[in-house]
Design a protein around this motif. Structure first.
Motif, PDB file in Angstrom:
ATOM      1  N   ALA A 119      33.020  44.420  31.311  1.00  0.00           N
ATOM      2  CA  ALA A 119      33.179  43.375  32.331  1.00  0.00           C
ATOM      3  C   ALA A 119      34.474  42.623  32.082  1.00  0.00           C
ATOM      4  CB  ALA A 119      31.998  42.422  32.293  1.00  0.00           C
ATOM      5  N   MET A 120      34.863  41.851  33.056  1.00  0.00           N
ATOM      6  CA  MET A 120      36.076  41.059  32.924  1.00  0.00           C
ATOM      7  C   MET A 120      35.902  39.991  31.844  1.00  0.00           C
ATOM      8  SD  MET A 120      38.146  38.925  35.854  1.00  0.00           S
ATOM      9  CE  MET A 120      39.695  38.100  35.478  1.00  0.00           C
ATOM     10  N   ALA A 121      36.933  39.831  31.033  1.00  0.00           N
ATOM     11  CA  ALA A 121      36.950  38.765  30.025  1.00  0.00           C
ATOM     12  C   ALA A 121      37.318  37.449  30.709  1.00  0.00           C
ATOM     13  CB  ALA A 121      37.964  39.105  28.932  1.00  0.00           C
ATOM     14  N   PRO A 122      37.187  36.322  30.029  1.00  0.00           N
ATOM     15  CA  PRO A 122      37.653  35.060  30.610  1.00  0.00           C
ATOM     16  C   PRO A 122      39.123  35.176  31.019  1.00  0.00           C
ATOM     17  CG  PRO A 122      36.328  34.625  28.672  1.00  0.00           C
ATOM     18  CD  PRO A 122      36.514  36.111  28.731  1.00  0.00           C
ATOM     19  N   LEU A 123      39.462  34.594  32.150  1.00  0.00           N
ATOM     20  CA  LEU A 123      40.796  34.761  32.718  1.00  0.00           C
ATOM     21  C   LEU A 123      41.905  34.375  31.738  1.00  0.00           C
ATOM     22  CD1 LEU A 123      42.671  35.427  35.072  1.00  0.00           C
ATOM     23  CD2 LEU A 123      42.275  33.122  35.953  1.00  0.00           C
ATOM     24  N   LYS A 144      44.789  43.848  44.538  1.00  0.00           N
ATOM     25  CA  LYS A 144      43.767  44.036  43.508  1.00  0.00           C
ATOM     26  C   LYS A 144      43.628  42.777  42.656  1.00  0.00           C
ATOM     27  CE  LYS A 144      43.317  48.076  41.442  1.00  0.00           C
ATOM     28  NZ  LYS A 144      43.668  49.319  40.691  1.00  0.00           N
ATOM     29  N   THR A 145      44.756  42.151  42.358  1.00  0.00           N
ATOM     30  CA  THR A 145      44.717  40.923  41.568  1.00  0.00           C
ATOM     31  C   THR A 145      43.938  39.835  42.277  1.00  0.00           C
ATOM     32  OG1 THR A 145      46.842  41.443  40.535  1.00  0.00           O
ATOM     33  CG2 THR A 145      46.121  39.145  40.470  1.00  0.00           C
ATOM     34  N   ARG A 146      44.174  39.687  43.573  1.00  0.00           N
ATOM     35  CA  ARG A 146      43.426  38.677  44.328  1.00  0.00           C
ATOM     36  C   ARG A 146      41.930  38.966  44.304  1.00  0.00           C
ATOM     37  NH1 ARG A 146      48.011  39.359  47.689  1.00  0.00           N
ATOM     38  NH2 ARG A 146      46.889  40.758  49.107  1.00  0.00           N
ATOM     39  N   LEU A 147      41.566  40.228  44.395  1.00  0.00           N
ATOM     40  CA  LEU A 147      40.154  40.614  44.368  1.00  0.00           C
ATOM     41  C   LEU A 147      39.547  40.344  42.994  1.00  0.00           C
ATOM     42  CD1 LEU A 147      40.525  43.976  46.311  1.00  0.00           C
ATOM     43  CD2 LEU A 147      39.325  41.940  47.141  1.00  0.00           C
ATOM     44  N   VAL A 148      40.304  40.646  41.946  1.00  0.00           N
ATOM     45  CA  VAL A 148      39.846  40.373  40.579  1.00  0.00           C
ATOM     46  C   VAL A 148      39.587  38.887  40.390  1.00  0.00           C
ATOM     47  CG1 VAL A 148      40.619  40.286  38.180  1.00  0.00           C
ATOM     48  CG2 VAL A 148      40.863  42.400  39.483  1.00  0.00           C
ATOM     49  N   LEU A 149      40.531  38.058  40.811  1.00  0.00           N
ATOM     50  CA  LEU A 149      40.398  36.618  40.627  1.00  0.00           C
ATOM     51  C   LEU A 149      39.298  36.022  41.501  1.00  0.00           C
ATOM     52  CD1 LEU A 149      44.122  35.491  40.296  1.00  0.00           C
ATOM     53  CD2 LEU A 149      42.496  36.140  38.524  1.00  0.00           C
ATOM     54  N   ALA A 150      38.933  36.770  42.539  1.00  0.00           N
ATOM     55  CA  ALA A 150      37.824  36.329  43.392  1.00  0.00           C
ATOM     56  C   ALA A 150      36.476  36.754  42.824  1.00  0.00           C
ATOM     57  CB  ALA A 150      37.995  36.896  44.801  1.00  0.00           C
ATOM     58  N   GLY A 151      36.498  37.438  41.678  1.00  0.00           N
ATOM     59  CA  GLY A 151      35.263  37.826  41.020  1.00  0.00           C
ATOM     60  C   GLY A 151      34.623  39.096  41.533  1.00  0.00           C
ATOM     61  N   LYS A 152      35.385  39.925  42.215  1.00  0.00           N
ATOM     62  CA  LYS A 152      34.834  41.164  42.759  1.00  0.00           C
ATOM     63  C   LYS A 152      34.582  42.200  41.661  1.00  0.00           C
ATOM     64  CE  LYS A 152      35.128  39.546  46.947  1.00  0.00           C
ATOM     65  NZ  LYS A 152      33.886  39.147  47.682  1.00  0.00           N
ATOM     66  N   SER A 153      33.587  43.029  41.864  1.00  0.00           N
ATOM     67  CA  SER A 153      33.276  44.098  40.927  1.00  0.00           C
ATOM     68  C   SER A 153      34.243  45.254  41.115  1.00  0.00           C
ATOM     69  CB  SER A 153      31.850  44.609  41.161  1.00  0.00           C
ATOM     70  OG  SER A 153      31.755  45.273  42.420  1.00  0.00           O
ATOM     71  N   LYS A 154      34.227  46.194  40.164  1.00  0.00           N
ATOM     72  CA  LYS A 154      35.099  47.359  40.295  1.00  0.00           C
ATOM     73  C   LYS A 154      34.768  48.142  41.560  1.00  0.00           C
ATOM     74  CE  LYS A 154      34.608  49.192  36.127  1.00  0.00           C
ATOM     75  NZ  LYS A 154      34.888  50.111  34.997  1.00  0.00           N
TER      76      LYS A 154
END
Length: 238
Positions: A37-41, A131-141
């Motif tokens: 999962a994503m680590a803390p930003l 993709k970066t915007r989606l990542v920062l929005a908390g989207k899953s892979k």
């Protein structure tokens, strides 16, 4: 053999581009996903903006990167830190620059300096920024992959321009946990298969090629014998 070496060593694209064997081998070796999962930003950020600017510029020789636009990653996404004058865009890609099926997609240690030419800055970099915007929005892979596919299908991102390319000549790159870095190189992006037209991957050819089906592009690699700072780049690296 050369093509397999690229697959094992380099997670480029962008870039960390897409070499499917690398991530799957890492999972097989550890028996579990190292980055589920994503680590803390904060772990993906570079606290000193000047350091990130310098790292981004290290992707290409100073004759190119000194006049390039530079973007840095912050809490709200990428922002322009330095305005350029030559059409190039330098940026440090994070782990989500690679395909969503990669084992190190969430690896917070990854740093992949790229310097895109004007064509790539306008027509290829936007996918990574999306993709970066989606990542920062908390989207899953899965959600990210679906959103990219939808954007490409609906032509919501620019069509890849002829001549799109990028430099990845930084000896400060960190592309994966197993091998850290790869060889100094330039990349050329094409919507078609360049293997035959460039004789890529032929014995003793200086060209290598990889396909990124998620972003629907083929990437031609041209190896360089120097890093961006002019020092010799080892030719015996994997």
């Amino acid at each position: 053999m050369r093509k397999n070496q690229v697959g094992v060593i380099a997670l480029a694209f962008a870039l960390q581009i897409v070499f499917p064997n690398s991530g799957r081998q890492a999972v097989a070796q550890t028996g579990k996903a190292a980055y589920p999962a994503m680590a803390p930003l904060d772990q993906y950020l570079i606290s000193d903006e000047k350091s990130e600017i310098a790292l981004a510029r290290s992707a290409a020789p100073g004759s190119i990167s000194d006049a390039a636009e530079v973007m840095v990653l912050g809490q709200e996404g990428y922002k322009i830190a330095v305005k350029g004058t030559n059409g190039f865009l330098c940026i440090v890609e994070r782990s989500w620059g690679q395909s969503t099926d990669q084992a190190e997609f969430w690896n917070p240690k990854m740093r992949a300096p790229h310097c895109f030419n004007a064509q790539a800055a306008k027509s290829f970099a936007p996918i990574y920024l999306m993709k970066t915007r989606l990542v920062l929005a908390g989207k899953s892979k899965a959600e990210i992959a679906h959103a990219i596919a939808t954007a490409l299908d609906k032509k919501e991102v620019p069509a890849l321009e002829p001549g799109a390319m990028a430099y990845m000549m930084s000896k400060q790159q960190y592309l994966n946990d197993r091998d850290k870095m790869w060889r100094s190189h330039a990349m050329f992006f094409s919507p078609g298969d360049m293997t035959k037209s460039w004789a890529a991957d032929d014995p003793n050819s200086p060209f290598m090629v990889a396909n990124d089906p998620e972003e629907r592009v083929s990437i031609l690699f041209v190896l360089a014998d120097k890093w961006s700072d002019g020092t010799a780049a080892p030719s015996n690296m994997p």
